[in-house]
Design a protein around this motif. Structure first.
Motif, mmCIF file in Angstrom:
data_model
loop_
_atom_site.group_PDB
_atom_site.id
_atom_site.type_symbol
_atom_site.label_atom_id
_atom_site.label_comp_id
_atom_site.label_asym_id
_atom_site.label_seq_id
_atom_site.Cartn_x
_atom_site.Cartn_y
_atom_site.Cartn_z
ATOM 1 N N ASP A 287 22.077 47.895 59.135
ATOM 2 C CA ASP A 287 20.583 48.036 58.839
ATOM 3 C C ASP A 287 19.787 48.174 59.844
ATOM 4 O O ASP A 287 18.524 48.136 59.940
ATOM 5 C CB ASP A 287 20.299 46.832 57.730
ATOM 6 C CG ASP A 287 20.391 45.624 58.517
ATOM 7 O OD1 ASP A 287 20.662 45.552 59.865
ATOM 8 O OD2 ASP A 287 20.062 44.746 57.894
ATOM 9 N N ARG A 288 20.184 48.576 61.169
ATOM 10 C CA ARG A 288 19.371 48.764 62.405
ATOM 11 C C ARG A 288 19.351 50.104 62.741
ATOM 12 O O ARG A 288 20.250 50.914 62.630
ATOM 13 C CB ARG A 288 19.782 47.895 63.500
ATOM 14 C CG ARG A 288 20.040 46.427 63.319
ATOM 15 C CD ARG A 288 18.514 45.828 63.276
ATOM 16 N NE ARG A 288 18.484 44.279 63.092
ATOM 17 C CZ ARG A 288 18.694 43.321 63.915
ATOM 18 N NH1 ARG A 288 19.016 43.607 65.176
ATOM 19 N NH2 ARG A 288 18.763 41.999 63.361
ATOM 20 N N GLY A 289 18.139 50.554 63.212
ATOM 21 C CA GLY A 289 18.045 51.902 63.799
ATOM 22 C C GLY A 289 18.007 52.980 62.770
ATOM 23 O O GLY A 289 17.702 52.890 61.520
ATOM 24 N N ALA B 242 22.767 43.683 60.004
ATOM 25 C CA ALA B 242 23.579 43.646 61.430
ATOM 26 C C ALA B 242 23.995 42.306 61.949
ATOM 27 O O ALA B 242 25.103 42.133 62.553
ATOM 28 C CB ALA B 242 22.670 44.359 62.254
ATOM 29 N N GLU B 243 23.234 41.291 61.463
ATOM 30 C CA GLU B 243 23.378 39.890 61.948
ATOM 31 C C GLU B 243 24.181 38.957 60.949
ATOM 32 O O GLU B 243 24.201 37.915 60.903
ATOM 33 C CB GLU B 243 22.215 39.289 62.229
ATOM 34 C CG GLU B 243 21.686 40.083 63.565
ATOM 35 C CD GLU B 243 20.258 39.652 64.049
ATOM 36 O OE1 GLU B 243 19.699 38.370 63.672
ATOM 37 O OE2 GLU B 243 19.667 40.230 64.774
ATOM 38 N N GLY C 106 29.473 37.822 57.609
ATOM 39 C CA GLY C 106 29.909 37.614 56.419
ATOM 40 C C GLY C 106 30.142 38.573 55.434
ATOM 41 O O GLY C 106 30.852 38.824 54.572
ATOM 42 N N ALA C 107 28.704 39.284 55.632
ATOM 43 C CA ALA C 107 28.636 40.343 54.542
ATOM 44 C C ALA C 107 29.502 41.602 54.976
ATOM 45 O O ALA C 107 30.025 42.100 53.924
ATOM 46 C CB ALA C 107 27.081 40.977 54.455
ATOM 47 N N TRP C 108 29.791 41.663 56.178
ATOM 48 C CA TRP C 108 30.811 42.852 56.560
ATOM 49 C C TRP C 108 32.090 42.192 56.194
ATOM 50 O O TRP C 108 32.705 43.017 55.207
ATOM 51 C CB TRP C 108 30.954 43.035 57.835
ATOM 52 C CG TRP C 108 29.744 43.803 58.331
ATOM 53 C CD1 TRP C 108 28.294 43.214 58.792
ATOM 54 C CD2 TRP C 108 29.315 45.146 58.740
ATOM 55 N NE1 TRP C 108 27.519 44.197 59.030
ATOM 56 C CE2 TRP C 108 28.075 45.413 59.199
ATOM 57 C CE3 TRP C 108 30.277 46.195 58.739
ATOM 58 C CZ2 TRP C 108 27.844 46.385 59.320
ATOM 59 C CZ3 TRP C 108 29.820 47.490 59.119
ATOM 60 C CH2 TRP C 108 28.548 47.563 59.527
ATOM 61 N N SER C 109 32.598 40.944 56.148
ATOM 62 C CA SER C 109 33.740 40.482 55.622
ATOM 63 C C SER C 109 34.055 40.703 54.211
ATOM 64 O O SER C 109 35.007 41.032 53.936
ATOM 65 C CB SER C 109 33.817 39.018 56.121
ATOM 66 O OG SER C 109 34.034 38.865 57.541
ATOM 67 N N VAL C 110 32.860 40.237 53.379
ATOM 68 C CA VAL C 110 33.043 40.609 51.991
ATOM 69 C C VAL C 110 33.307 41.976 51.576
ATOM 70 O O VAL C 110 34.069 42.172 50.885
ATOM 71 C CB VAL C 110 31.720 39.876 51.578
ATOM 72 C CG1 VAL C 110 31.676 40.134 49.788
ATOM 73 C CG2 VAL C 110 31.756 38.438 51.643
ATOM 74 N N ALA C 111 32.636 42.834 52.170
ATOM 75 C CA ALA C 111 32.558 44.234 52.130
ATOM 76 C C ALA C 111 34.156 44.607 52.372
ATOM 77 O O ALA C 111 34.731 45.558 51.382
ATOM 78 C CB ALA C 111 31.615 45.050 52.685
ATOM 79 N N PHE C 112 34.643 44.235 53.432
ATOM 80 C CA PHE C 112 36.092 44.721 53.788
ATOM 81 C C PHE C 112 36.936 44.157 52.800
ATOM 82 O O PHE C 112 38.079 44.934 52.290
ATOM 83 C CB PHE C 112 36.404 44.511 55.098
ATOM 84 C CG PHE C 112 35.760 45.621 56.109
ATOM 85 C CD1 PHE C 112 36.127 46.670 56.205
ATOM 86 C CD2 PHE C 112 34.840 45.003 57.066
ATOM 87 C CE1 PHE C 112 35.625 47.684 57.145
ATOM 88 C CE2 PHE C 112 34.176 45.888 57.875
ATOM 89 C CZ PHE C 112 34.814 47.159 57.871
ATOM 90 N N ALA C 113 36.883 42.777 52.531
ATOM 91 C CA ALA C 113 37.768 42.180 51.543
ATOM 92 C C ALA C 113 37.687 42.840 50.079
ATOM 93 O O ALA C 113 38.827 43.109 49.415
ATOM 94 C CB ALA C 113 37.272 40.704 51.179
#
Length: 83
Positions: free
Chosen positions: A12-14, A31-32, A35-42
């Motif tokens: 969500d940056r830039g 970006a920071e 955990g949100a990225w892990s959930v999305a990939f899971a």
């Protein structure tokens, strides 16, 4: 990614979030927040058809021809304005 028909997952940056949303393909994730990225990939691993659904929403960006046509239009308008 969009030119290849692939969804883009961006932080969500830039300027990337704006561009990704214009192309309708992918996700904007914090970006920071790993955990949100892990959930999305899971979620993607648990439901692989989600990738196909995201790919179906991708709108390929216009090619270089569209840019050339836009510049020609702009220059014609400027030329008419000077006469």
């Amino acid at each position: 990614a969009a030119a290849l028909g692939l969804p883009a997952w961006v932080s969500d940056r830039g300027a990337l979030p704006e561009r990704a949303l214009e192309l309708d393909g992918g996700r904007v994730l914090p970006a920071e927040d790993p955990g949100a990225w892990s959930v999305a990939f899971a979620e993607l691993l648990a439901r692989p058809q989600g990738l196909a659904e995201e790919r179906a929403r991708v709108v390929a960006p216009p090619g270089p021809e569209a840019g050339v046509a836009r510049l020609e239009e702009l220059y014609r308008g400027l030329s008419r304005a000077r006469t």
